[in-house]
Write a protein that holds these residues in place. Structure first.
Motif, mmCIF file in Angstrom:
data_model
loop_
_atom_site.group_PDB
_atom_site.id
_atom_site.type_symbol
_atom_site.label_atom_id
_atom_site.label_comp_id
_atom_site.label_asym_id
_atom_site.label_seq_id
_atom_site.Cartn_x
_atom_site.Cartn_y
_atom_site.Cartn_z
ATOM 1 N N GLY A 125 7.027 1.617 -16.056
ATOM 2 C CA GLY A 125 7.587 2.153 -14.811
ATOM 3 C C GLY A 125 8.615 3.237 -15.074
ATOM 4 O O GLY A 125 8.641 4.256 -14.390
ATOM 5 N N ARG A 126 9.450 3.031 -16.086
ATOM 6 C CA ARG A 126 10.458 4.049 -16.422
ATOM 7 C C ARG A 126 9.809 5.329 -16.930
ATOM 8 O O ARG A 126 10.256 6.430 -16.609
ATOM 9 C CB ARG A 126 11.460 3.484 -17.425
ATOM 10 N N LEU A 127 8.745 5.198 -17.725
ATOM 11 C CA LEU A 127 8.040 6.391 -18.217
ATOM 12 C C LEU A 127 7.392 7.159 -17.063
ATOM 13 O O LEU A 127 7.407 8.389 -17.034
ATOM 14 C CB LEU A 127 6.990 6.000 -19.256
ATOM 15 N N ILE A 128 6.830 6.433 -16.120
ATOM 16 C CA ILE A 128 6.220 7.098 -14.967
ATOM 17 C C ILE A 128 7.291 7.776 -14.125
ATOM 18 O O ILE A 128 7.104 8.905 -13.659
ATOM 19 C CB ILE A 128 5.384 6.107 -14.139
ATOM 20 N N ARG A 129 8.434 7.120 -13.942
ATOM 21 C CA ARG A 129 9.544 7.760 -13.213
ATOM 22 C C ARG A 129 9.942 9.058 -13.897
ATOM 23 O O ARG A 129 10.197 10.062 -13.229
ATOM 24 C CB ARG A 129 10.750 6.834 -13.133
ATOM 25 N N MET A 188 -5.855 -1.373 5.418
ATOM 26 C CA MET A 188 -7.240 -1.224 5.855
ATOM 27 C C MET A 188 -8.005 -0.475 4.783
ATOM 28 O O MET A 188 -7.414 0.316 4.037
ATOM 29 C CB MET A 188 -7.286 -0.428 7.170
ATOM 30 N N PRO A 189 -9.326 -0.681 4.679
ATOM 31 C CA PRO A 189 -10.102 0.076 3.699
ATOM 32 C C PRO A 189 -9.869 1.583 3.875
ATOM 33 O O PRO A 189 -9.871 2.097 4.989
ATOM 34 C CB PRO A 189 -11.545 -0.306 4.023
ATOM 35 N N GLY A 190 -9.651 2.249 2.757
ATOM 36 C CA GLY A 190 -9.365 3.686 2.771
ATOM 37 C C GLY A 190 -7.889 4.003 2.736
ATOM 38 O O GLY A 190 -7.505 5.140 2.501
ATOM 39 N N ASP A 191 -7.039 3.000 2.959
ATOM 40 C CA ASP A 191 -5.591 3.219 2.858
ATOM 41 C C ASP A 191 -5.192 3.400 1.401
ATOM 42 O O ASP A 191 -5.891 2.960 0.482
ATOM 43 C CB ASP A 191 -4.817 2.025 3.413
ATOM 44 N N ILE A 192 -4.052 4.001 1.209
ATOM 45 C CA ILE A 192 -3.462 4.179 -0.108
ATOM 46 C C ILE A 192 -2.291 3.213 -0.218
ATOM 47 O O ILE A 192 -1.406 3.212 0.645
ATOM 48 C CB ILE A 192 -2.970 5.626 -0.298
ATOM 49 N N GLY A 193 -2.302 2.398 -1.246
ATOM 50 C CA GLY A 193 -1.181 1.510 -1.519
ATOM 51 C C GLY A 193 -0.259 2.154 -2.527
ATOM 52 O O GLY A 193 -0.715 2.755 -3.503
ATOM 53 N N LEU A 194 1.032 2.067 -2.274
ATOM 54 C CA LEU A 194 2.053 2.581 -3.195
ATOM 55 C C LEU A 194 2.966 1.430 -3.561
ATOM 56 O O LEU A 194 3.377 0.663 -2.689
ATOM 57 C CB LEU A 194 2.862 3.704 -2.536
ATOM 58 N N THR A 195 3.280 1.305 -4.839
ATOM 59 C CA THR A 195 4.122 0.201 -5.270
ATOM 60 C C THR A 195 4.928 0.590 -6.507
ATOM 61 O O THR A 195 4.778 1.680 -7.036
ATOM 62 C CB THR A 195 3.273 -1.068 -5.521
ATOM 63 N N GLN A 196 5.753 -0.340 -6.932
ATOM 64 C CA GLN A 196 6.610 -0.133 -8.088
ATOM 65 C C GLN A 196 5.978 -0.732 -9.335
ATOM 66 O O GLN A 196 5.196 -1.671 -9.241
ATOM 67 C CB GLN A 196 7.973 -0.789 -7.862
ATOM 68 N N ILE A 197 6.352 -0.198 -10.473
ATOM 69 C CA ILE A 197 5.971 -0.761 -11.762
ATOM 70 C C ILE A 197 7.264 -1.009 -12.523
ATOM 71 O O ILE A 197 8.106 -0.114 -12.635
ATOM 72 C CB ILE A 197 5.053 0.176 -12.556
ATOM 73 N N SER A 198 7.409 -2.205 -13.028
ATOM 74 C CA SER A 198 8.639 -2.540 -13.743
ATOM 75 C C SER A 198 8.504 -2.227 -15.230
ATOM 76 O O SER A 198 7.429 -1.890 -15.715
ATOM 77 C CB SER A 198 8.971 -4.025 -13.539
ATOM 78 N N ASP A 217 11.090 5.252 -5.833
ATOM 79 C CA ASP A 217 10.674 3.869 -6.002
ATOM 80 C C ASP A 217 9.182 3.600 -6.155
ATOM 81 O O ASP A 217 8.793 2.460 -6.314
ATOM 82 C CB ASP A 217 11.175 3.043 -4.820
ATOM 83 N N TYR A 218 8.333 4.576 -6.085
ATOM 84 C CA TYR A 218 6.907 4.306 -6.166
ATOM 85 C C TYR A 218 6.314 4.974 -7.396
ATOM 86 O O TYR A 218 6.295 6.190 -7.501
ATOM 87 C CB TYR A 218 6.192 4.745 -4.888
ATOM 88 N N GLN A 219 5.818 4.146 -8.317
ATOM 89 C CA GLN A 219 5.243 4.652 -9.561
ATOM 90 C C GLN A 219 3.741 4.399 -9.662
ATOM 91 O O GLN A 219 3.117 4.786 -10.642
ATOM 92 C CB GLN A 219 5.910 3.991 -10.789
ATOM 93 N N HIS A 220 3.160 3.738 -8.681
ATOM 94 C CA HIS A 220 1.743 3.387 -8.765
ATOM 95 C C HIS A 220 1.079 3.563 -7.409
ATOM 96 O O HIS A 220 1.679 3.263 -6.371
ATOM 97 C CB HIS A 220 1.600 1.938 -9.234
ATOM 98 N N ALA A 221 -0.155 4.063 -7.450
ATOM 99 C CA ALA A 221 -0.961 4.225 -6.240
ATOM 100 C C ALA A 221 -2.312 3.552 -6.470
ATOM 101 O O ALA A 221 -2.832 3.553 -7.594
ATOM 102 C CB ALA A 221 -1.164 5.707 -5.931
ATOM 103 N N PHE A 222 -2.853 2.971 -5.421
ATOM 104 C CA PHE A 222 -4.192 2.386 -5.492
ATOM 105 C C PHE A 222 -4.886 2.588 -4.158
ATOM 106 O O PHE A 222 -4.249 2.919 -3.153
ATOM 107 C CB PHE A 222 -4.139 0.901 -5.889
ATOM 108 N N LEU A 223 -6.193 2.409 -4.159
ATOM 109 C CA LEU A 223 -6.997 2.612 -2.963
ATOM 110 C C LEU A 223 -7.479 1.264 -2.445
ATOM 111 O O LEU A 223 -8.068 0.478 -3.195
ATOM 112 C CB LEU A 223 -8.197 3.500 -3.298
ATOM 113 N N VAL A 224 -7.225 0.992 -1.167
ATOM 114 C CA VAL A 224 -7.678 -0.254 -0.543
ATOM 115 C C VAL A 224 -9.177 -0.132 -0.235
ATOM 116 O O VAL A 224 -9.627 0.866 0.331
ATOM 117 C CB VAL A 224 -6.884 -0.553 0.746
#
Length: 167
Positions: A21-25, A7-17, A37-44
């Motif tokens: 992704g390894r540098l962020i880890r 939903m708008p305002g949610d935070i999405g979390l996902t992986q980066i390969s 397992d989560y290296q990336h966040a975005f806003l819906v």
């Protein structure tokens, strides 16, 4: 609170390969968030869009970019429609904001209590943000404080968001 229908305002979390992704880890590990397992966040955003910070600058994309990805959607309990709207309105001010991997180093420096005079001021003045900082800043601009642990604004990793909101 975690759920599967964004939903708008949610935070999405996902992986980066790959290397990124390894540098962020590694950066998250330096900051005490482990090798999770989560290296990336975005806003819906409304209309099936999202705001994300990436090395070329923050941008708005279609939410469908993450269809089929291992994306987890989270938000604080009790987030109102008015707050969601304010968070999304705040997001538009950050299009184009530069990304900086150095922020992971700054967050680690703060975590290890290394005496770096002016560190907090420097981070605030550069207007560079990693993905999780961008999400946290949109929430702060809307008057929603995600963290009550006394951390400096902007000292947020994707795994810090996961630990706070997905458990």
């Amino acid at each position: 609170m975690k759920h599967t229908n964004p939903m708008p305002g949610d935070i999405g979390l996902t992986q980066i390969s790959g290397v990124t992704g390894r540098l962020i880890r590694l950066g998250q590990w330096l900051n005490g968030d482990g090798f999770a397992d989560y290296q990336h966040a975005f806003l819906v955003l409304p209309d099936n869009r999202l705001l994300e910070a990436v090395p070329g600058g923050a941008r708005i994309r279609s939410l469908s970019e993450y269809t089929g990805a291992n994306a987890l959607y989270v938000c604080p309990e009790g987030l109102t429609e008015q707050q969601r709207s304010a968070i999304c309105d705040a997001a538009t001010r950050y299009i184009g904001v530069p990304y900086s991997f150095l922020d992971y180093l700054a967050i680690a420096t703060h975590r290890f209590h290394l005496p770096v005079p002016g560190l907090r001021r420097y981070i605030a003045s550069t207007r560079h943000m990693i993905c999780s900082q961008l999400v946290d800043q949109c929430y702060l601009d809307a008057g929603v404080h995600l963290f009550a642990d006394g951390r400096w604004p902007g000292y947020v990793t994707p795994m810090a968001l996961y630990k706070l909101l997905a458990h």
